[in-house]
Design a protein around this motif. Structure first.
Motif, PDB file in Angstrom:
ATOM      1  N   GLY A 128       4.718  -0.082  -2.653  1.00 52.65           N
ATOM      2  CA  GLY A 128       3.967  -1.155  -2.037  1.00 52.65           C
ATOM      3  C   GLY A 128       2.913  -1.744  -2.945  1.00 52.65           C
ATOM      4  O   GLY A 128       2.713  -1.290  -4.075  1.00 52.65           O
ATOM      5  N   LEU A 129       2.261  -2.796  -2.428  1.00 52.68           N
ATOM      6  CA  LEU A 129       1.176  -3.482  -3.121  1.00 52.68           C
ATOM      7  C   LEU A 129      -0.095  -3.336  -2.302  1.00 52.68           C
ATOM      8  O   LEU A 129      -0.048  -3.306  -1.067  1.00 52.68           O
ATOM      9  CB  LEU A 129       1.492  -4.973  -3.278  1.00 52.68           C
ATOM     10  CG  LEU A 129       2.735  -5.360  -4.051  1.00 52.68           C
ATOM     11  CD1 LEU A 129       2.892  -6.888  -4.060  1.00 52.68           C
ATOM     12  CD2 LEU A 129       2.688  -4.820  -5.467  1.00 52.68           C
ATOM     13  N   ALA A 130      -1.227  -3.291  -2.990  1.00 53.55           N
ATOM     14  CA  ALA A 130      -2.502  -3.149  -2.293  1.00 53.55           C
ATOM     15  C   ALA A 130      -3.622  -3.870  -3.017  1.00 53.55           C
ATOM     16  O   ALA A 130      -3.631  -3.957  -4.239  1.00 53.55           O
ATOM     17  CB  ALA A 130      -2.865  -1.665  -2.168  1.00 53.55           C
ATOM     18  N   VAL A 131      -4.541  -4.386  -2.228  1.00 55.78           N
ATOM     19  CA  VAL A 131      -5.837  -4.831  -2.721  1.00 55.78           C
ATOM     20  C   VAL A 131      -6.838  -3.905  -2.046  1.00 55.78           C
ATOM     21  O   VAL A 131      -7.219  -4.129  -0.896  1.00 55.78           O
ATOM     22  CB  VAL A 131      -6.110  -6.311  -2.392  1.00 55.78           C
ATOM     23  CG1 VAL A 131      -7.529  -6.694  -2.797  1.00 55.78           C
ATOM     24  CG2 VAL A 131      -5.108  -7.220  -3.087  1.00 55.78           C
ATOM     25  N   PRO A 132      -7.207  -2.815  -2.729  1.00 51.17           N
ATOM     26  CA  PRO A 132      -8.117  -1.842  -2.117  1.00 51.17           C
ATOM     27  C   PRO A 132      -9.479  -2.455  -1.804  1.00 51.17           C
ATOM     28  O   PRO A 132      -9.962  -3.330  -2.527  1.00 51.17           O
ATOM     29  CB  PRO A 132      -8.254  -0.754  -3.180  1.00 51.17           C
ATOM     30  CG  PRO A 132      -7.111  -0.952  -4.109  1.00 51.17           C
ATOM     31  CD  PRO A 132      -6.788  -2.417  -4.065  1.00 51.17           C
ATOM     32  N   GLY A 133     -10.085  -1.993  -0.737  1.00 45.96           N
ATOM     33  CA  GLY A 133     -11.382  -2.522  -0.337  1.00 45.96           C
ATOM     34  C   GLY A 133     -11.206  -3.922   0.216  1.00 45.96           C
ATOM     35  O   GLY A 133     -10.128  -4.307   0.644  1.00 45.96           O
ATOM     36  N   MET A 134     -12.239  -4.657   0.199  1.00 45.34           N
ATOM     37  CA  MET A 134     -12.207  -6.017   0.723  1.00 45.34           C
ATOM     38  C   MET A 134     -12.957  -6.932  -0.236  1.00 45.34           C
ATOM     39  O   MET A 134     -14.048  -7.411   0.055  1.00 45.34           O
ATOM     40  CB  MET A 134     -12.824  -6.036   2.120  1.00 45.34           C
ATOM     41  CG  MET A 134     -12.060  -5.147   3.092  1.00 45.34           C
ATOM     42  SD  MET A 134     -12.860  -4.966   4.678  1.00 45.34           S
ATOM     43  CE  MET A 134     -12.612  -6.573   5.385  1.00 45.34           C
ATOM     44  N   PRO A 135     -12.382  -7.203  -1.422  1.00 44.20           N
ATOM     45  CA  PRO A 135     -13.119  -7.999  -2.405  1.00 44.20           C
ATOM     46  C   PRO A 135     -13.390  -9.425  -1.931  1.00 44.20           C
ATOM     47  O   PRO A 135     -12.499 -10.079  -1.390  1.00 44.20           O
ATOM     48  CB  PRO A 135     -12.224  -7.997  -3.641  1.00 44.20           C
ATOM     49  CG  PRO A 135     -10.905  -7.487  -3.206  1.00 44.20           C
ATOM     50  CD  PRO A 135     -11.077  -6.791  -1.907  1.00 44.20           C
TER      51      PRO A 135
END
Length: 174
Positions: A128-135
């Motif tokens: 999968g793909l992720a953008v960790p946190g909430m930039p």
């Protein structure tokens, strides 16, 4: 100057997290319970997004996917934790919403064009793909002080690497 911008971004993310923790119980008490696992939905859409009903940035992310022509089924749940666990999303990659995209998962504010690329390319060896946190500046999180962020790919062996790097946006595309 860069330290001030980084501190402002961190403060903004902390405020969003605190606000969601403070107001979630109030809103949650007024909302209908949703499915708690992927088996609870009969969605036929290519993209199924699991989100809480009180998260505005999740709603904005779904709108951006739909605006890009992607078929999305948004499913409200009280917590995404069981979905994330079921899909095998590493704790370090978790964010506020989780999507099942074909044979992959997509976690957080991944840009719609990269979700499309994932569906088209069907890369082997990644989960999968992720953008960790909430930039600040990622899709659904646009705003003042937008910052660059990484979209991570999680490999079948659990390791992660940068899939793409993006500049944050001050304003949502229309």
């Amino acid at each position: 100057m860069n330290n001030v911008v980084i501190a402002q971004g961190a403060a903004r993310r902390t405020w969003v997290l605190l606000a969601s923790l403070l107001f979630a119980p109030v809103v949650s008490a007024c909302s209908e319970p949703g499915p708690q696992s992927m088996a609870d939905t009969g969605a036929d859409a290519e993209i199924v997004v699991y989100k809480t009903p009180y998260c505005g940035c999740c709603h904005k992310w779904v709108e951006q996917l739909e605006r890009d022509g992607l078929a999305v089924d948004a499913v409200n749940v009280q917590s995404t934790a069981s979905i994330q666990t079921e899909l095998g999303v590493p704790t370090s990659m978790r964010s506020c919403h989780t999507a099942k995209v074909g044979d992959y998962w997509v976690e957080g504010h991944v840009p719609p064009d990269l979700v499309e690329k994932l569906l088209e390319d069907k890369p082997e060896g990644i989960r999968g793909l992720a953008v960790p946190g909430m930039p600040v500046g990622s899709p659904g999180m646009e705003g003042p002080g937008a910052e660059p962020y990484d979209v991570m790919q999680v490999h079948a062996d659990g390791s992660a690497s940068v899939y793409a790097r993006r500049e944050g946006r001050e304003f949502a595309p229309e």
